[in-house]
Enzyme design. Structure first.
Site, PDB file in Angstrom:
ATOM      1  N   ASP A  14       4.293  -5.233  -1.475  1.00  0.00           N
ATOM      2  CA  ASP A  14       3.325  -5.942  -2.479  1.00  0.00           C
ATOM      3  C   ASP A  14       2.705  -6.952  -1.588  1.00  0.00           C
ATOM      4  O   ASP A  14       2.744  -8.266  -1.872  1.00  0.00           O
ATOM      5  CB  ASP A  14       4.288  -6.570  -3.628  1.00  0.00           C
ATOM      6  CG  ASP A  14       5.154  -5.905  -4.427  1.00  0.00           C
ATOM      7  OD1 ASP A  14       4.771  -4.899  -4.523  1.00  0.00           O
ATOM      8  OD2 ASP A  14       6.159  -6.576  -4.657  1.00  0.00           O
ATOM      9  N   GLU A 174       0.274  -2.679 -13.043  1.00  0.00           N
ATOM     10  CA  GLU A 174       0.522  -3.971 -12.608  1.00  0.00           C
ATOM     11  C   GLU A 174      -0.313  -4.320 -11.312  1.00  0.00           C
ATOM     12  O   GLU A 174      -1.405  -3.741 -11.248  1.00  0.00           O
ATOM     13  CB  GLU A 174       2.123  -3.898 -12.006  1.00  0.00           C
ATOM     14  CG  GLU A 174       1.891  -2.457 -10.883  1.00  0.00           C
ATOM     15  CD  GLU A 174       3.548  -1.958 -10.678  1.00  0.00           C
ATOM     16  OE1 GLU A 174       4.425  -2.425 -11.338  1.00  0.00           O
ATOM     17  OE2 GLU A 174       3.713  -1.300  -9.404  1.00  0.00           O
TER      18      GLU A 174
HETATM   19  C1  6LW Z   1       6.145  -5.372  -8.392  1.00  0.00           C
HETATM   20  C2  6LW Z   1       5.022  -4.431  -8.839  1.00  0.00           C
HETATM   21  C3  6LW Z   1       5.536  -3.264  -7.555  1.00  0.00           C
HETATM   22  O1  6LW Z   1       6.382  -6.755  -9.031  1.00  0.00           O
HETATM   23  O2  6LW Z   1       7.076  -3.206  -7.723  1.00  0.00           O
HETATM   24  O3  6LW Z   1       4.629  -1.908  -6.595  1.00  0.00           O
HETATM   25  C4  6LW Z   1       7.166  -4.470  -8.189  1.00  0.00           C
HETATM   26  N1  6LW Z   1       4.463  -2.637  -7.280  1.00  0.00           N
HETATM   27  O4  6LW Z   1       3.940  -4.820  -8.717  1.00  0.00           O
HETATM   28  C5  6LW Z   1       8.559  -5.253  -7.231  1.00  0.00           C
HETATM   29  O5  6LW Z   1       8.049  -5.205  -6.097  1.00  0.00           O
END
Ligand code: 6LW
Length: 505
Positions: A14, A174
């Site tokens: 991240d 996300e």
């Molecule tokens: C993070 C989300 C994700 O919060 O994995 O790859 C989660 N994306 O954005 C945990 O790293």
């Protein structure tokens, strides 16, 4: 020049990046490890030097009970009017919060909490307005990328929370980030889940809250169609411009082992790709929307060379930098000297995540490595461990046995715990040297005591992989101790971990 991806290997998921003058700063998720949110600096985008962690105090980072999918998720770093902000989620305690500092090498503030749902919070500053984004559910019950304005001094919401984008239909929308570039607002996010279908998507609008129009050729970056290619899972990205006006994207990816029915062990790592805007203000990323291991660019000077960390030892690493504790450490169990870590075990075993075991871990940065360390013999369990989660680890440990000490190879896989083989050390032994060697497929275990060398065989890496362990972190090599009857101390000296080539297959 040519550079290699990933530009930062080992479990650093991240990534978020910002630039201040000619320096770039990057942060990554840290989950149950302490200190939290590793902080890196670079002047060329491909060589990253860790300069510390953002969350270094218990008051900033309560981690009690944080397992391997708990604790600190996806941080965002931004610089505004000379002040650095880092916003993240403590999924175990407290939710979304940010901290700030005016000195990137100094201490950061205590947390300021924001009462907005979701994870992956991000900040966008415009004049005295501060926009707070996350992926969650808004005040009307609508799910997607949600946004409110906050008072940056208090974290209080100034506006209702509303959904500003619902992505392109991929699952697990996300990691939103908002940018203002050449008069347009760009909302970038990821979809597809942080696995083999991961992708980066974006939309463009005329205001910071939309409406946003999705890029017609989304995803702007993904490796999901590159079957068998080493780099997979590309997503969770952030943009930055360089002083020459070029744009770049850092994003997470992982290196898969095997071509079909793949697995990966070193966790999610950081890659870098160029971003190019067209005349209509849409941008592309990478090589035809993919990330390659070898990248060719004229945006970085030929004179820049990429350094690869070949050996990690007690002289070039430090506790609180590369070495991390699990949850909030009981500091009285650690005596750290320049060339020796002394650990005193408690009753908390490695297989527990309800308390902090006596443990110091460093990331496995390459598939192929060799790690060794000398331990004094003491009446406790102590050793080296390839640690993925409390119920997925391989330990090479030494502990008392009838008439002396024994070296034991333990595999814990779920509720299956297997100890074999067991080697009894000579009765006059005082020290034992433990060695773990990794390649893509196996970990090999060895011990040496005086003239005697014990081969303790190998175990397969696949069973510790993310695909089996079900976690967000990557393999850590840990030095640890667990109390048996009464407290005891083990000295760990002569640690070194040698990494081989950056490739996996
Ligand atoms: C993070 C989300 C994700 O919060 O994995 O790859 C989660 N994306 O954005 C945990 O790293």
């Amino acid at each position: 020049m040519r550079y290699q991806n990933p530009v930062l290997t080992g479990f650093y998921p991240d990534p978020s990046i910002c630039r201040c003058g000619d320096r770039y700063f990057m942060v990554c998720s840290s989950f149950q490890f302490f200190p939290g949110v590793p902080l890196f600096e670079s002047t060329d985008l491909i060589n990253w030097q860790q300069i510390g962690h953002v969350l270094t105090r218990d008051s900033q980072l309560p981690l009690a009970g944080a397992g391997s999918v708990g604790g600190i998720y996806a941080p965002t770093i931004r610089c505004h009017n000379g002040r650095f902000y880092m916003v993240t989620t403590n999924t175990t305690q407290g939710g979304n919060f940010y901290v700030y500092t005016d000195d990137i090498r100094g201490a950061w503030s205590d947390p300021i909490y924001v009462d907005q749902d979701g994870i992956d919070p991000s900040l966008y500053f415009e004049g005295d307005r501060v926009f707070f984004m996350s992926n969650g559910t808004d005040d009307h019950g609508t799910h997607g990328i949600i946004q409110c304005e906050i008072d940056i001094a208090t974290g209080q919401k100034r506006t209702p929370v509303r959904c500003i984008w619902q992505g392109t239909g991929g699952r697990f929308l996300e990691s939103p980030h908002l940018y203002h570039i050449n008069g347009s607002y760009y909302l970038m996010a990821s979809e597809g889940g942080t696995e083999y279908g991961h992708m980066v998507t974006y939309a463009k609008g005329d205001t910071p809250y939309g409406p946003f129009t999705a890029y017609a050729k989304n995803p702007v970056l993904t490796n999901r169609n590159l079957g068998g290619y080493l780099l997979q899972g590309c997503g969770h990205a952030d943009l930055v411009d360089d002083p020459d006006g070029n744009w770049w994207m850092v994003h997470l990816c992982f290196r898969q082992i095997d071509q079909w029915l793949m697995h990966h062990i070193t966790g999610r790592e950081v890659s870098l790709v160029p971003v190019t805007f067209d005349a209509d203000g849409w941008f592309t990323a990478g090589v035809d929307g993919t990330t390659r291991l070898e990248m060719e660019t004229d945006r970085i000077a030929e004179s820049v060379t990429q350094h690869i960390w070949q050996e990690m030892n007690f002289s070039n690493t430090a506790v609180g930098m590369e070495w991390c504790y699990m949850q909030n450490p009981i500091l009285s169990c650690y005596r750290i000297a320049e060339d020796c870590f002394s650990l005193c075990g408690t009753k908390t075993a490695l297989c527990q995540d309800d308390a902090s075991p006596t443990f110091l871990g460093i990331r496995q940065k390459e598939m192929c490595f060799s790690a060794e360390c000398t331990l004094t013999l003491a009446p406790q369990e102590a050793g080296m461990v390839m640690y993925m989660t409390p119920t997925q680890y391989y330990a090479l440990l030494v502990r008392p046995c009838a008439g002396g000490y024994a070296v034991v190879r333990r595999a814990q896989l779920g509720n299956l715990v297997h100890e074999e083989p067991v080697c009894t050390l000579p009765t006059d032994a005082e020290l034992v040297r433990l060695q773990i060697q990794g390649n893509c497929y196996t970990y090999m275990f060895r011990a040496a005591c005086g003239e005697a060398v014990y081969d303790l065989g190998y175990l397969e890496s696949r069973f510790l992989s993310t695909e089996v362990a079900n976690n967000f972190t990557g393999l850590m090599l840990g030095l640890y101790a667990v109390q048996l009857d009464t407290p005891a101390w083990t000295d760990f000296t002569g640690f070194r971990m040698t990494n081989e080539a950056k490739s996996a297959q």
